[in-house]
Motif scaffolding. Structure first.
Motif, short mmCIF file in Angstrom:
data_model
loop_
_atom_site.label_atom_id
_atom_site.label_comp_id
_atom_site.label_asym_id
_atom_site.label_seq_id
_atom_site.Cartn_x
_atom_site.Cartn_y
_atom_site.Cartn_z
N UNK A 125 22.00 14.66 -16.01
CA UNK A 125 21.94 13.55 -16.73
C UNK A 125 20.56 13.10 -16.91
N UNK A 126 19.67 13.73 -16.29
CA UNK A 126 18.26 13.30 -16.36
C UNK A 126 17.66 12.43 -15.56
N UNK A 127 18.37 12.37 -14.30
CA UNK A 127 17.82 11.48 -13.26
C UNK A 127 17.65 12.32 -12.13
N UNK A 128 16.33 12.18 -11.61
CA UNK A 128 15.88 13.00 -10.54
C UNK A 128 15.29 12.01 -9.23
N UNK A 129 15.37 12.47 -8.16
CA UNK A 129 14.91 11.73 -7.21
C UNK A 129 13.84 12.52 -6.17
N UNK A 130 12.98 11.50 -5.68
CA UNK A 130 11.92 11.80 -4.68
C UNK A 130 12.20 11.12 -3.38
N UNK A 131 12.56 11.67 -2.34
CA UNK A 131 13.16 11.02 -1.18
C UNK A 131 11.85 10.18 -0.67
N UNK A 132 12.27 9.34 0.47
CA UNK A 132 11.40 8.81 1.30
C UNK A 132 10.10 9.75 1.96
N UNK A 133 10.84 10.65 2.50
CA UNK A 133 9.95 11.64 3.35
C UNK A 133 9.95 12.97 2.53
N UNK A 134 8.88 13.20 2.07
CA UNK A 134 8.68 14.42 1.36
C UNK A 134 9.22 15.76 1.85
N UNK A 219 4.15 6.77 -2.04
CA UNK A 219 2.62 7.29 -1.37
C UNK A 219 2.83 7.09 0.04
N UNK A 220 3.87 7.18 0.53
CA UNK A 220 4.01 7.24 2.12
C UNK A 220 3.39 8.42 2.69
N UNK A 221 2.62 8.09 3.80
CA UNK A 221 1.72 9.23 4.23
C UNK A 221 0.66 9.90 3.56
N UNK A 222 0.20 9.40 2.58
CA UNK A 222 -0.94 10.16 1.84
C UNK A 222 -2.19 9.12 1.84
N UNK A 223 -3.23 9.98 1.52
CA UNK A 223 -4.69 9.15 1.76
C UNK A 223 -4.83 8.37 0.47
N UNK A 224 -5.91 7.64 0.67
CA UNK A 224 -6.38 6.51 -0.43
C UNK A 224 -6.45 7.23 -1.86
N UNK A 225 -7.26 8.49 -1.89
CA UNK A 225 -7.55 9.19 -3.04
C UNK A 225 -6.14 9.67 -3.66
N UNK A 226 -5.16 10.19 -2.83
CA UNK A 226 -4.11 10.70 -3.43
C UNK A 226 -3.18 9.64 -3.87
N UNK A 227 -3.04 8.49 -3.21
CA UNK A 227 -2.42 7.52 -3.52
C UNK A 227 -2.82 6.82 -5.09
N UNK A 228 -4.13 6.84 -5.43
CA UNK A 228 -4.73 6.37 -6.43
C UNK A 228 -4.14 7.43 -7.69
N UNK A 229 -4.25 8.65 -7.42
CA UNK A 229 -3.82 9.86 -8.38
C UNK A 229 -2.44 9.80 -8.63
N UNK A 230 -1.58 9.53 -7.65
CA UNK A 230 0.05 9.30 -7.72
C UNK A 230 0.35 8.02 -8.70
N UNK A 231 -0.40 7.13 -8.29
CA UNK A 231 0.03 5.94 -9.19
C UNK A 231 -0.48 5.99 -10.69
N UNK A 232 -1.56 6.63 -10.98
CA UNK A 232 -1.82 7.01 -12.20
C UNK A 232 -0.88 8.02 -12.78
N UNK A 233 -0.16 8.97 -12.09
CA UNK A 233 0.83 9.87 -12.57
C UNK A 233 1.78 9.22 -12.81
N UNK A 234 2.37 8.23 -12.17
CA UNK A 234 3.44 7.46 -12.34
C UNK A 234 3.40 6.60 -13.61
N UNK A 235 2.15 5.85 -13.59
CA UNK A 235 1.93 4.95 -14.71
C UNK A 235 1.93 5.92 -15.92
N UNK A 236 1.30 7.07 -15.98
CA UNK A 236 1.29 7.85 -17.20
C UNK A 236 2.69 8.35 -17.71
#
Length: 625
Positions: A125-134, A219-236
């Motif tokens: 249906x187009x719904x995909x999930x990323x769990x809390x623990x990768x 961004x559970x368990x990732x460093x500051x740089x990766x956190x910023x990248x993930x934020x940009x990817x989600x916003x994009x």
């Protein structure tokens, strides 16, 4: 960062094993501290345009407590769900992602009623999930490329076979697009950092064509740089028209990314905020249930809630050990052959090699079936008894009804026992040890009961071809073992079904969330194992022209030892047919050499027992590294 600045007097910054700076907190601010940690400035998420009003991507009703929770996410919108621990945010996201289907009462995706009873249906249906623990979303024993394509195997297959070129092209596209830092596409995903593993999970959902992302603690368990990248990817992704439903206990992250914020308390919606009117204090107060009773909609930024509408219903060291072990087995086999040829002049004769291949053909066939089961993360103790029961039942049916009904009955018995094992383990949740130990005893008892404990003879002479016939100069049992081996190699290594087996064995929960029907895969593996064990039983019966209820004793142990000697892990997710075949040959040549040297059968059992212990030791060592 805020906690460090509020509590500490002095800060020491380490990066890549080196001390970067030691400074008093009074001389730092948050931005400067982040720059020292990362090595460069980390920019925040750019302001996104407001989502288009009225274009609804997802509408779902979930019952977590006494009252239903209605969630709607529009095109281009990021909606966050937050609350105190145990408030139900993760349960809500698991329900929307198809992992907790009993909680979903109704759902629509793009205005069309959708079924979210399983992650596979949600992805459809187009719904995909990323769990809390990768680690619950990744198959750590698979490569980066295989993890990315796991939810869209049809896109990378051709005529039912996996296309390595298509896998490479599709995976490379998302590795480049998401900025995944990896030594290569075929490197095991366990070798990547936490942030890059999270990007691989995101790439899997994008490759599957998901239009709605359900992201738990992105961004559970990732460093500051990766956190910023993930934020940009989600916003994009949201800016490009996607919809995101996320959960986070990190309030600054929630405020940075979200367009709307749903606060849960005791598994119910306490309040809904617009981002422009939300503050950490308001969100915490609402989550804790201490919002001032006089607060108005304008004070809290309560979003305009629309009226309800009716809805229809492995570490690097471990990888090196695996590679060394796979290279070591052929060397050990060659050394054994060389030693036995020196000890006995008859060992390397054509007749003796032919005899070894003939004697190990049944074990090879049974071990091929066992490989499917062990790679899937289970094992089957019943194969030896299935060998006896299938041969005995086939013999009885041949005496009464003829050759073909007898062969069909023997194979059918093996398939039935395999299916029974699969249903017990996958359907009822019985452990593989208990389930297959039970069918071991039942099958052996049935073999003795239907034959009265005696040999069934007077079989059709044409049946002997299966055990002693020749095809193009190759004994029929050896020919059948080669055919089974070839089919096993193709199924396990070159088809979507094979990749699903590795995924199920590597991480059953992650495979489930990736849309794989785990139960069906397990049942299929046990059915294959049971059928091949039955084929082995028919070959043994044909070789001696009789059905014997006492054959196959310890065959399950020999098969498991051969697979484990070949490098498979009893934890699942690892192993291949070629290595299994080498393990079978190692056992076969060892037995043959001991016979040629006139070693008593009792001592042969001692030697083979030591081999089994050695296989178990290798498995233990691999698990420790």
């Amino acid at each position: 960062i805020d906690e460090v600045l509020a509590i500490a007097d002095r800060v020491t910054v380490l990066r890549d094993g080196h001390r970067i700076a030691v400074k008093p907190v009074a001389a730092l601010n948050g931005r400067e501290l982040v720059r020292l940690i990362v090595g460069s400035d980390v920019s925040g998420v750019e302001t996104r345009p407001e989502p288009e009003p009225g274009v609804e991507r997802l509408s779902v009703r979930v019952r977590l407590g006494s009252r239903p929770v209605d969630v709607r996410v529009s095109k281009g919108e990021i909606v966050s769900v937050t609350g105190l621990m145990g408030a139900g945010a993760s349960d809500l996201l698991r329900a929307v992602g198809g992992a907790q289907p009993q909680s979903v009462e109704a759902a629509k995706v793009d205005g069309v009623p959708a079924s979210l009873r399983h992650p596979a249906e949600a992805l459809a249906c187009g719904v995909g999930m990323i769990p809390e623990d990768r680690k619950d979303g990744l198959i750590l024993t698979l490569s980066v490329a295989e993890n990315i394509v796991l939810s869209c195997l049809a896109r990378v297959s051709w005529c039912g076979f996996l296309s390595r070129r298509r896998i490479r092209v599709l995976a490379q596209r998302f590795v480049d697009g998401l900025g995944v830092k990896t030594p290569g596409l075929w490197v095991e995903v366990r070798e990547l950092s936490g942030g890059n593993q999270q990007k691989v999970l995101l790439g899997r959902l994008l490759a599957s064509g998901a239009t709605v992302l359900v992201v738990d603690e992105p961004t559970h368990g990732v460093d500051i740089s990766a956190r910023a990248e993930i934020h940009r990817l989600l916003a994009g992704y949201a800016s490009d028209g996607g919809a995101i439903l996320m959960s986070s206990a990190d309030l600054p992250e929630v405020l940075e990314l979200s367009d709307r914020i749903i606060v849960l308390r005791r598994s119910e919606i306490a309040r809904e905020f617009l981002r422009s009117c939300a503050t950490p204090a308001k969100l915490l107060a609402c989550a804790a249930g201490v919002t001032s009773p006089g607060a108005s909609t304008e004070d809290t930024g309560l979003a305009d809630v629309r009226p309800e509408r009716p809805l229809r219903h492995p570490p690097a060291g471990r990888s090196r050990l695996i590679r060394v072990r796979q290279a070591l087995l052929p060397l050990v086999l060659l050394a054994l052959i060389a030693a036995l040829s020196l000890l006995n002049e008859h060992f390397l004769t054509v007749g003796n090699i032919r005899n070894v291949l003939l004697q190990t053909s049944v074990l090879a066939i049974v071990s091929i079936g066992m490989t499917f089961v062990i790679v899937a993360g289970a094992f089957d103790l019943s194969v030896g008894s299935v060998v006896a029961l299938s041969g005995s039942m086939a013999a009885l049916m041949m005496v009464e009804y003829g050759l073909l009904p007898g062969i069909a009955a023997g194979l059918g018995i093996g398939l039935a026992v395999g299916l029974a094992n699969g249903v017990l383990i996958a359907g009822l949740g019985v452990s593989p040890f208990i389930a297959t130990l039970g069918t071991l005893v039942i099958a052996r008892g049935l073999a003795l009961a239907v034959t009265g404990g005696s040999v069934v003879s007077d079989l059709p002479s044409s049946f002997a071809v299966l055990g002693s016939g020749v095809v193009a100069g190759i004994p029929v049992p050896v020919f059948l073992a080669v055919v089974a081996f070839t089919v096993g190699v193709v199924l396990l290594g070159w088809t979507p079904f094979g990749l699903k087996i590795y995924a199920v064995g590597g991480n059953r929960e992650a495979a489930h969330l990736a849309g794989i029907r785990v139960g069906r895969v397990l049942v299929a593996c046990f059915a294959i194992c049971g059928t091949l064990a039955a084929l082995g039983g028919l070959i043994l019966a044909a070789r001696v022209q009789s059905g014997q209820p006492t054959v196959g004793v310890f065959m399950e142990l020999y098969a498991i030892a051969a697979v484990v000697l070949g490098g498979a892990s009893l934890r699942g997710g690892e192993g291949n047919m070629i290595q299994t075949l080498l393990g079978v040959l190692l056992i076969g040549f060892l037995q043959n050499g001991l016979n040629l040297m006139n070693v008593h059968s009792y001592w042969q059992q001692v030697v083979l027992g030591m081999v089994f212990i050695g296989a178990a030791a290798l498995e233990w060592l691999k698990g420790r590294v």
